[in-house]
Design an enzyme around this catalytic site. Structure first.
Site, PDB file in Angstrom:
ATOM      1  N   GLY A  63      37.094   9.230  24.487  1.00 10.99           N
ATOM      2  CA  GLY A  63      36.394   9.102  23.222  1.00 10.99           C
ATOM      3  C   GLY A  63      36.266   7.654  22.824  1.00 10.99           C
ATOM      4  O   GLY A  63      36.665   6.743  23.572  1.00 10.99           O
TER       5      GLY A  63
ATOM      6  N   SER B   6      37.925   6.007  20.745  1.00  8.97           N
ATOM      7  CA  SER B   6      39.183   5.310  20.468  1.00  8.97           C
ATOM      8  C   SER B   6      40.112   5.251  21.670  1.00  8.97           C
ATOM      9  O   SER B   6      41.153   4.608  21.608  1.00  8.97           O
ATOM     10  CB  SER B   6      39.901   5.999  19.307  1.00  8.97           C
ATOM     11  OG  SER B   6      40.176   7.343  19.635  1.00  8.97           O
ATOM     12  N   GLY B   7      39.770   5.909  22.765  1.00  4.74           N
ATOM     13  CA  GLY B   7      40.642   5.843  23.926  1.00  4.74           C
ATOM     14  C   GLY B   7      40.516   7.066  24.804  1.00  4.74           C
ATOM     15  O   GLY B   7      39.615   7.888  24.642  1.00  4.74           O
TER      16      GLY B   7
ATOM     17  N   VAL C  74      42.557  10.419  26.904  1.00  6.15           N
ATOM     18  CA  VAL C  74      43.663  11.369  26.800  1.00  6.15           C
ATOM     19  C   VAL C  74      43.988  11.877  28.203  1.00  6.15           C
ATOM     20  O   VAL C  74      43.082  12.246  28.961  1.00  6.15           O
ATOM     21  CB  VAL C  74      43.314  12.556  25.878  1.00  6.15           C
ATOM     22  CG1 VAL C  74      44.492  13.525  25.795  1.00  6.15           C
ATOM     23  CG2 VAL C  74      42.944  12.053  24.489  1.00  6.15           C
TER      24      VAL C  74
ATOM     25  N   LYS D 194      47.716  10.013  24.595  1.00  4.42           N
ATOM     26  CA  LYS D 194      46.495   9.355  24.133  1.00  4.42           C
ATOM     27  C   LYS D 194      46.685   7.855  24.239  1.00  4.42           C
ATOM     28  O   LYS D 194      47.602   7.288  23.642  1.00  4.42           O
ATOM     29  CB  LYS D 194      46.171   9.755  22.700  1.00  4.42           C
ATOM     30  CG  LYS D 194      44.849   9.158  22.215  1.00  4.42           C
ATOM     31  CD  LYS D 194      44.352   9.835  20.958  1.00  4.42           C
ATOM     32  CE  LYS D 194      42.941   9.374  20.631  1.00  4.42           C
ATOM     33  NZ  LYS D 194      42.378  10.090  19.478  1.00  4.42           N
TER      34      LYS D 194
ATOM     35  N   ASP E 150      39.952  13.322   8.498  1.00  7.07           N
ATOM     36  CA  ASP E 150      38.966  13.611   9.535  1.00  7.07           C
ATOM     37  C   ASP E 150      39.133  15.034  10.050  1.00  7.07           C
ATOM     38  O   ASP E 150      39.223  15.274  11.250  1.00  7.07           O
ATOM     39  CB  ASP E 150      39.106  12.610  10.681  1.00  7.07           C
ATOM     40  CG  ASP E 150      37.887  12.627  11.610  1.00  7.07           C
ATOM     41  OD1 ASP E 150      36.820  13.114  11.170  1.00  7.07           O
ATOM     42  OD2 ASP E 150      38.008  12.155  12.745  1.00  7.07           O
TER      43      ASP E 150
END
Length: 900
Positions: A705, A707-708, A710, A726, A831
């Protein structure tokens, strides 16, 4: 969950109540017909009741033929049964003017308001079903004033709250009391034990105040079915339950019960079904069970220890045996394999050893067999599918050896086989691929061999056979195949030229085989592919430009092949989180869109590849030579320098190959070698930071994603020894203040313990990178299920059923309630969406992703963005608002669930 009344319905009730009041004397048949017409008008003339029409030429008892109406021989109404007819509004008071009425069935309509005391006037009432409606409020404390003849009362799936009143225990003839799936948040009375005629009691799925089961419940001499799933039960199962001699089904699952299972339960002569899973019961199963006529035993997800009693082999009526998620040890008694009625075996997640009973499947119509996550050795029973009904074989994470059972060669009913991580050998029975309903095959990490048919079963969606000895060609037809992982086998030949037959693929991993020739341009038909790994093969030719048109590709690995030519510029449009083209024979300039530090090791060991940017580990383009001098000294110098350069290139290539292999196994995802700090939120961990880092490989990548990434990391042979990691890389070091904020908020989230919130196990950090270690959720996110990422259009069985959808919505609401109300300080998620609701192996909902990743990625944004706990301007709801929060969440999730 139940429903809430509509305002127009309440207003209509107020307007009409004056002329619908009960009559003082019995009505004639003609008057009863007119009463029905008034009731129809009161309910706003639903189309389902269109047969309720007054015809002046009809007889006075014509209404006895109307839909849902039953009359006595004299023309008096005795039964009104109109379930599932979309009827709106409260129950009119005039209903009980029908003095001979014995049965009222309004199940699954839109009946609103509170429980109508006017029903007390139905003096002959025997059957009342108001389930699945919009009723609210409390059950009246004087409910015992209702007809003493009442035998059946169902109020299930409404919005009743408060206590179940003690007066309900004074209904002398009640046989069925159905109160499940409401909002009862008070208590259930011990006085229920006075209902000596009671046969069915359903109290499941209510948020009662935590309470023990009253000893008085042991007085139910005639009780056959007790259902109290998820009723907030605590304490022990009462010893008085040994008195329930008529009991056939006992379901106390998903509570907080503790202590041993009373020995008397095993002596109940008529018990057929026993469900005690998801509690904290302890102790052993004793040897007194052999005298029972069990049909189903399910005591999974407890902490039972000891060995499996030999007496299980005496239960000749037993059809289903589930003792999963416990701590049983020793061997499975051979006598269990001889049971003539056994259809389902679920022994997974224990400490079982020894060999499996060889007679499994030979004496019964076995259809489900699950012994996964144990330490069982030996072979799978040869006759598992001898009965011709087997659908599922699950035996992964054991020490099994030998061949797959020969009975699978003609097992046409098979749809699921998971035997990975064993030591199985030999050819897979070729006839297994003829099972037309086969959907899941997971046989990786064995020593199996054989070939795959050109056309796989039509329904198959998951085929994972990595780390075996399969050979032959790659299949070209599998219309519904989503995941195909055949890494590290002996497949040869070429990638099929026409890939339309496998166009639904989302994951294709063929690394470590002997595949040759080129990558076909038809690769463009794989519009859903997210992971494509063709590394460590013998592929040649150019990279097809069509690779740049794959819209959802997240990982592309073509390393260690013999690819030539230039890298297509279109590949820069993919925005790939993971790209590896190293160790090929590529040439030319790396496309401008790929000249980023994120891809610094993506192109190594391609000597003819260059880049004008210095951020990549390739030679710099455009560096011009000054030209040779025409002196012998210069020629000699050039020869010497050339020889040194050649030697340096060889040495450099060797070093790069070593580094590449190291990075493939350890740091291909972009981790540096700075010291790592591990912060644990549990007293003891079964892993170290180094072990986690070594497992961050492409093979373990499961999601990417903004942000990083997994990763799924298996630390042992048991389900709970799997974690999700993650990885968040900020690209810059956090300043000291923001680093302290991050650590403080991680500490807060690391201390949260709730069934509906994903556990944060540890944090591993080193400067600009963070690794968050979570418990692993086997069913991924709710978003993936709602939007067909795990759903084949041809297989309806994998859709979420309505009870599961409702349970997910309630679980998510409970998690948010805990964050808002019980956490000190309150935690704000910011979120909440379906992709952040994860599902465990039982489809339990758990909230994840609290914005920590966003805090790191957006480290340069204003301070308000990075605050997780106690965000300014947000006030957590008080206790009186909790049901509003829960209902609001359920409403929003339900809307989405319905659309999908």
């Amino acid at each position: 969950m139940g429903k809430t009344p509509t305002i127009p319905a309440i207003i209509l009730f107020t307007v009409t109540i004056s002329y619908l009041s009960p009559k003082a004397s019995p009505l004639t048949p003609e008057q009863e017909k007119q009463t029905l017409l008034q009731i129809k008008n009161f309910w706003r003339n639903p189309t389902s009741l269109q047969s309720w029409e007054d015809n002046n030429n009809s007889s006075t008892i014509a209404h006895c033929n109307w839909f849902g109406i039953t009359c006595s021989s004299h023309g008096f109404i005795t039964n009104i049964s109109v379930p599932n007819q979309n009827i709106y509004g409260p129950i009119p008071d005039s209903l009980c003017n029908l003095t001979n009425l014995t049965h009222i069935n309004l199940y699954n309509n839109s009946i609103s308001g509170q429980f109508p005391k006017s029903l007390y006037n139905c003096s002959n009432l025997e059957y009342l079903n108001l389930g699945q409606n919009y009723l609210v409020g409390t059950i009246p404390s004087d409910i015992n004033r209702i007809s003493s003849s009442l035998v059946y009362l169902s109020l299930e799936a409404n919005n009743f709250s408060g206590d179940i009143p003690p007066g309900i225990g004074q209904l002398p003839n009640i046989q069925s009391l159905i109160l499940d799936n409401n909002l009862f948040n008070g208590s259930f009375p011990a006085e229920l034990g006075q209902l000596s005629s009671l046969q069915t009691l359903w109290l499941a799925y209510n948020p009662f105040t935590p309470a023990t089961i009253p000893q008085e419940f042991g007085k139910f001499k005639n009780l056959r079915f007790l259902w109290m799933t998820q009723a907030n039960l605590i304490g022990n199962i009462p010893d008085s339950f040994s008195n329930l001699s008529a009991l056939q089904q006992l379901d106390l699952s998903i509570n907080n019960l503790t202590g041993p299972i009373p020995a008397g339960i095993w002596m109940l002569p008529n018990l057929e079904y026993l469900y005690l899973y998801a509690n904290h019961l302890s102790g052993e199963i004793n040897g007194t069970i052999g005298a029972l006529n069990f049909v189903n035993i399910d005591i999974g997800i407890n902490k039972l220890t000891g060995t499996i009693p030999e007496d299980f082999g005496k239960l000749n009526s037993l059809t289903s045996l589930g003792i999963y998620f416990n701590k049983f040890s020793g061997e499975i008694p051979p006598s269990i394999g001889l049971l003539p009625s056994l259809t389902s075996v679920r022994f997974f997640d224990n400490n079982l050893t020894g060999v499996l009973p060889s007679e499994f499947g030979k004496h019964s119509k076995l259809w489900e067999f699950d012994v996964s996550n144990n330490r069982i050795s030996g072979e799978l029973p040869a006759g598992l599918c001898a009965g011709g009904t087997l659908t599922s074989v699950v035996a992964f994470n054991n020490n099994l050896t030998g061949r797959l059972p020969d009975s699978l060669d003609h097992c046409v009913t098979l749809d699921n086989i998971q035997v990975y991580n064993n030591r199985l050998t030999g050819d897979v029975p070729s006839g297994m691929w003829s099972a037309m309903n086969l959907t899941t095959v997971m046989m990786y990490d064995n020593q199996l061999s054989g070939t795959l048919p050109e056309k796989l079963p039509w329904h198959i969606s998951i085929l994972m056979i990595a780390n075996n000895r399969f050979s032959g060609k790659i299949p070209s037809r599998a219309e519904n195949l989503l995941v195909f992982d055949a890494s590290y086998n002996q497949f040869s030949g070429e990638i099929p030229a026409n890939l339309t037959g496998i166009s639904r693929l989302q994951i294709l991993s063929l690394q470590g085989n002997r595949i040759s020739r080129g990558i076909p341009g038809s690769i463009s038909v794989l519009r859903n592919i997210s992971i494509l790994n063709l590394s460590y093969n013998q592929l040649s030719g150019e990279i097809p430009v069509e690779l740049g048109s794959l819209p959802v590709l997240k990982l592309l690995d073509l390393s260690a092949n013999q690819l030539t030519g230039e890298i297509p510029p279109a590949m820069a449009e993919l925005k790939l989180p993971v790209l590896n083209l190293s160790s090929n024979q590529l040439s030319g300039e790396v496309p401008a869109g790929l000249q980023k530090s994120f891809y610094d090791d993506s192109f190594i060991a391609n000597p003819d590849l260059c880049s004008p940017s210095t951020v990549l580990n390739v030679r710099e383009c455009g560096r011009k030579s000054n030209g040779p001098n025409h002196t012998s000294v210069a020629h000699i110098l050039l020869l010497v320098l050339g020889g040194l350069a050649l030697l340096g290139t060889v040495l450099f290539t060797i070093v790069l190959l070593v580094i590449r292999d190291s990075k493939r196994r350890r740091i291909v995802v972009g981790l540096d070698l700075a010291p790592w700090k591990l912060t644990s939120f549990f007293q003891s961990l079964d892993f170290t930071a180094e072990r986690i880092l070594k497992a961050l490989t492409d093979e373990n990548l499961i999601a990417s994603g903004g942000s990083g990434q997994v990763y799924k990391i298996v630390l042992g042979n048991r389900a709970r020894e799997i974690v999700a990691v993650k990885k968040i890389r900020n690209g810059r070091k956090l300043d000291s203040r923001r680093e302290k904020e991050f650590q403080a908020e991680v500490q807060i989230l690391g201390t949260i313990r709730h069934a509906n919130i994903v556990k944060l196990i540890a944090c591993i950090s080193n400067g600009d990178s963070k690794l968050l270690v979570y418990e692993y959720m086997h069913n991924k996110s709710l978003d993936r299920w709602l939007h067909a990422r795990y759903r084949s259009e041809s297989n309806e069985n994998v859709r979420l059923d309505w009870s599961t959808r409702l349970s997910i919505a309630i679980g998510a609401a409970k998690g948010l309630r805990y964050m808002h109300y019980d956490c000190k300080p309150p935690v704000v998620h910011r979120d909440v969406k379906s992709s952040n609701i994860l599902l465990d192996d039982e489809f339990g909902a758990k909230i994840a992703d609290f914005g920590l990743a966003r805090m790191l990625v957006n480290a340069g944004e204003p301070e308000s963005v990075s605050t997780v706990a106690g965000t300014f301007g947000y006030m957590a709801p008080g206790e009186d608002e909790i049901h509003v929060t829960v209902n609001f969440l359920i409403l929003n999730f339900t809307r989405q669930l319905i659309r999908c």
